[in-house]
Design an enzyme around this catalytic site. Structure first.
Site, PDB file in Angstrom:
ATOM      1  N   ASP A 427      -6.396  14.456   4.726  1.00  0.00           N
ATOM      2  CA  ASP A 427      -6.692  13.032   4.687  1.00  0.00           C
ATOM      3  C   ASP A 427      -5.592  12.340   5.489  1.00  0.00           C
ATOM      4  OD1 ASP A 427      -7.664  10.449   3.768  1.00  0.00           O
ATOM      5  OD2 ASP A 427      -5.931  10.449   2.422  1.00  0.00           O
ATOM      6  N   THR A 429      -4.454   8.549   5.429  1.00  0.00           N
ATOM      7  CA  THR A 429      -3.612   7.556   4.770  1.00  0.00           C
ATOM      8  C   THR A 429      -2.958   8.123   3.513  1.00  0.00           C
ATOM      9  OG1 THR A 429      -5.083   5.829   5.586  1.00  0.00           O
ATOM     10  CG2 THR A 429      -3.545   5.219   3.847  1.00  0.00           C
ATOM     11  N   ASP A 623      -4.740  12.754  -1.401  1.00  0.00           N
ATOM     12  CA  ASP A 623      -3.921  12.054  -2.394  1.00  0.00           C
ATOM     13  C   ASP A 623      -4.478  12.182  -3.802  1.00  0.00           C
ATOM     14  OD1 ASP A 623      -6.101  10.387  -2.363  1.00  0.00           O
ATOM     15  OD2 ASP A 623      -5.113   8.769  -1.275  1.00  0.00           O
TER      16      ASP A 623
END
Length: 734
Positions: A427, A429, A623
């Site tokens: 991912d 961000t 995240d």
């Protein structure tokens, strides 16, 4: 084809019968899609030349009857068309598979393992009996003058008592699998020793076996303790309303259902429940993945893990959140047998097949030599215990090592899978990047100054909780900007914010927000913002300018990716919900092989399933919040970051409690070393026990020394596995 851990679903139809106008196709895994059968049938029927469809969940087949037209002369074309329809339901089938397997595995491994304290007590008792036998002899407790006097001595009775738990597991093995297991072999060898009047040999077999189990149990217990230390990083407290109306701060474990708790600005919600008083802006990103904070009022639900950004609410507790989450996590890791590695399952299966071999060897040796001692040696020396422990202890030691270094691995399956995967997906961000955007440049209309641009932007962002708001306000602090007086700040979800300053509306947000309000930035401004996250600002009907925000890559991310390539990773892919220009810029900076942008969470999951259907082993790094579907559908899901949430810990297979991306290749290095030790353990067990069997059959070695040789191989395996505990890969030491 969808690969899930050790299972593969082939979503390509295999023709098992084909007659004129009638075709039956088999799809492995179709039985997990019962909920979508009706829709699947309807979609297949929409193929104009198919007039009948039946699905059999037991045989996992689809029967179609079709009109014989030119388009269906080639059966392979017909199969391809049906495959295309079935493939559209692959995600649903996989989701149902995961849910059903989780339900099947609940309680499957609930059998209580002997604790190290119990095993130590058994060893002390065993040693005491052996010492007493040496001193006082082993006369029958109640002499009868018959053959079963051999079973009535103190050491014989002690042997039977210590062996009693194995009688049940040995019998259960015969009933369940219709074949003898390792416990059956142990019971047989102990009973044979007692029949030969050699109760000391029986006690020795038990003692050496308990020593090996003690070492294993101790390693597992240390692992569990380390996991609890890792998860219980803080002791949650909350404000509880007592019956007399007073408010007291107390530990969350003292909160019960229907209690009233008060949560203030900046505090974490520690219960699931309903708001009964107050109003607050709540950040639920750690629970639901909602990017923007939401307003919670009376009669609305809130959940443990949410954070109060502004306001105060009183919540009626329906469920204590954090304790139940942590207990689920610990239970998941403790029962890591539900996530056995393929090599671990192979070892268990292989060792069970070897047990009948020992019984056969015992019968053959006795038939040839007529020597009961040599026949008994064939029962005492077996491969099964050592082979089973060769994987289990190595994986347990590896997990123990990892949790002590802030990495939670949820089972041996993921240790082995790390060594088998060839593609890693990131991912963007908060994973590749720091997740802390900063203003790197500004574009200002000629009628205004940069300070005016930032001044108005800060006014509209002052109370917003959006990550971009923080970077605007930080930039304002850096310039020493005084935020002007303004009206109430309103948020337009997915667009931006606006407020009133000196009688004019100040708008701060994306390009769409500007255009919807009749404000059209110049081409120069739009071109300036390409490759970054643009924050457009207007005052009244005037476009003031744009602030260019950029979330820079994490320190060491490029170096970490290079190390992963040296560990066998062939392809590095980046998936993100951000715009293509920003994704392209970040992907080029970290040398990713490819990227896909503007994806929703479910799009990421679909992309992973597509890769797995092509036979690719996939690691997903995210995240743990919005990436939850992708993390759960990958072969190995890794959550990276010190701010990992409860959702991250539950969804991911490996949780790295640090912001250093170098921990990813280090975990891969630890996995490689663990698998090397597993292979060494196999060689140790097979080598030592083979020598023992040969000596037992051809020499005059006693049952005692055969038992020593067999159990020493098991102890060597446990000791070799314990080397993983001392491995310093996760500390960056090779």
């Amino acid at each position: 084809m969808i690969q899930s851990g050790n299972n593969v679903f082939t979503l390509n139809g295999i023709s098992i019968s084909n007659t004129k106008g009638r075709l039956r196709l088999k799809y492995s895994g179709l039985r997990y899609g019962k909920a979508i059968y009706k829709e699947l049938v309807n979609q297949i029927k929409e193929i104009y030349y198919i007039n009948h469809v039946e699905i059999n969940s037991i045989t996992e087949t689809i029967l179609v009857k079709y009109d014989e037209v030119d388009d269906t002369e080639n059966i392979s074309d017909l199969i391809e068309v049906i495959d295309n329809v079935v493939e559209g339901f692959s995600l649903d089938i996989y989701k149902n598979y995961v849910e059903e397997k989780n339900n099947e595995l609940k309680g499957k491994y609930d059998t209580e393992e002997a604790s190290s304290k119990k095993l130590l007590a058994r060893l002390v008792f065993n040693g005491t009996v052996m010492l007493g036998t040496k001193i006082f002899g082993s006369a029958p407790v109640i002499p009868t003058g018959k053959i079963y006097d051999k079973f009535l001595t103190v050491p014989a009775l002690a042997s039977l008592g210590l062996t009693s738990p194995l009688f049940k597991t040995a019998w259960d093995g015969l009933v369940d699998t219709k074949r003898p297991n390792a416990d059956f072999l142990t019971v047989t060898s102990i009973l044979a020793s007692l029949m030969l009047g050699n109760s000391i040999s029986a006690l020795t077999i038990i003692a050496l076996s308990d020593i090996a189990e003690f070492m294993t149990a101790y390693t597992v217990e240390k692992t569990r303790s380390s996991i609890k230390d890792l998860l219980n990083l803080e002791h949650d407290t909350t404000w509880k309303i007592e019956k007399d109306g007073s408010i007291n701060k107390c530990s969350i474990d003292k909160v019960r259902k229907d209690d009233l708790v008060v949560i203030h600005t900046g505090e974490k919600i520690c219960v699931d429940g309903e708001v009964v008083d107050g109003e607050a802006i709540v950040d639920l990103s750690s629970v639901s993945g909602e990017y923007l904070p939401v307003i919670k009022k009376e009669k609305e639900k809130v959940f443990a893990g949410g954070l109060i950004k502004n306001g105060t609410i009183t919540v009626k507790a329906e469920k204590v959140g954090d304790d139940t989450v942590i207990s689920r996590i610990i239970d998941l890791v403790e029962n890591s047998a539900t996530q056995q590695a393929p090599i671990q399952k192979y070892a268990d299966k292989f060792s069970n097949y070897l047990v009948p071999l020992n019984l056969l060897l015992s019968a053959v040796v006795y038939g040839v030599t007529r020597n009961t001692t040599k026949a008994l040696n064939m029962l005492v020396i077996d491969y099964s215990c050592g082979i089973k422990l060769s994987t289990a202890t190595a994986f347990s030691a590896s997990i123990n090592n990892s949790v002590k270094n802030g990495v939670l691995i949820k089972g041996g399956a993921f240790i082995e899978q790390l060594t088998l995967t060839d593609t890693i997906i990131f991912d963007k961000t908060g994973t590749i990047t720091e997740g802390k955007p900063k203003i790197k440049d500004t574009y200002v209309d000629e009628k205004y100054t940069e300070r005016e641009l930032v001044r108005y932007a800060c006014a509209a962002e002052e109370s917003s909780s959006h990550p971009l708001s923080y970077c605007v306000l930080e930039y304002g602090k850096l310039l020493g900007i005084e935020i002007p007086k303004h009206g109430v700040i309103e948020t337009v979800v997915g667009r931006g914010t606006y407020t009133d300053v000196d009688g004019e509306i100040v708008r701060v947000g994306n390009l769409k927000f500007m255009n919807e309000n009749g404000i059209y930035p110049s081409k120069e401004a739009i071109d300036f913002a390409s490759g970054s996250t643009p924050i457009y600002v207007s005052y009244g009907s005037d476009f003031i300018g744009v602030l260019s925000a950029f979330d820079k890559p994490r320190k060491n991310i490029k170096r970490a990716i290079n190390m992963m390539r040296s560990n066998g990773i062939n392809e590095v892919v980046m998936l993100t919900g951000d715009m293509k220009k920003q994704a392209k810029l970040v992907a080029s900076k970290v040398n990713a092989d490819s990227y896909r942008a503007e994806l929703l969470p479910e799009d990421k999951a679909d992309e992973i399933l597509r890769m797995k259907s092509e036979g690719t082993g996939v690691i997903m790094v995210g995240d743990g919040i919005n990436d939850a579907p992708a993390l759960s559908y990958s072969n190995v899901g890794i959550s990276l970051g010190s701010k990992s949430t409860d959702v991250a810990i539950e969804t991911s297979d490996i949780v790295i409690n640090a912001d250093d991306p170098m921990m990813i290749p280090r975990v891969m290095g630890l996995s490689n070393k663990t698998m090397e030790i597993v292979k060494q353990n196999f060689a140790l067990v097979i080598g030592i026990n083979t020598v023992g069997l040969v000596l037992g059959a051809t020499s005059n070695i006693s049952v005692f020394w055969s038992a020593v040789m067999h159990n020493m191989s098991t102890i060597f395996v446990v000791g070799n596995s314990c080397r993983v505990l001392l491995d310093k890969s996760l500390k960056g030491v090779i």
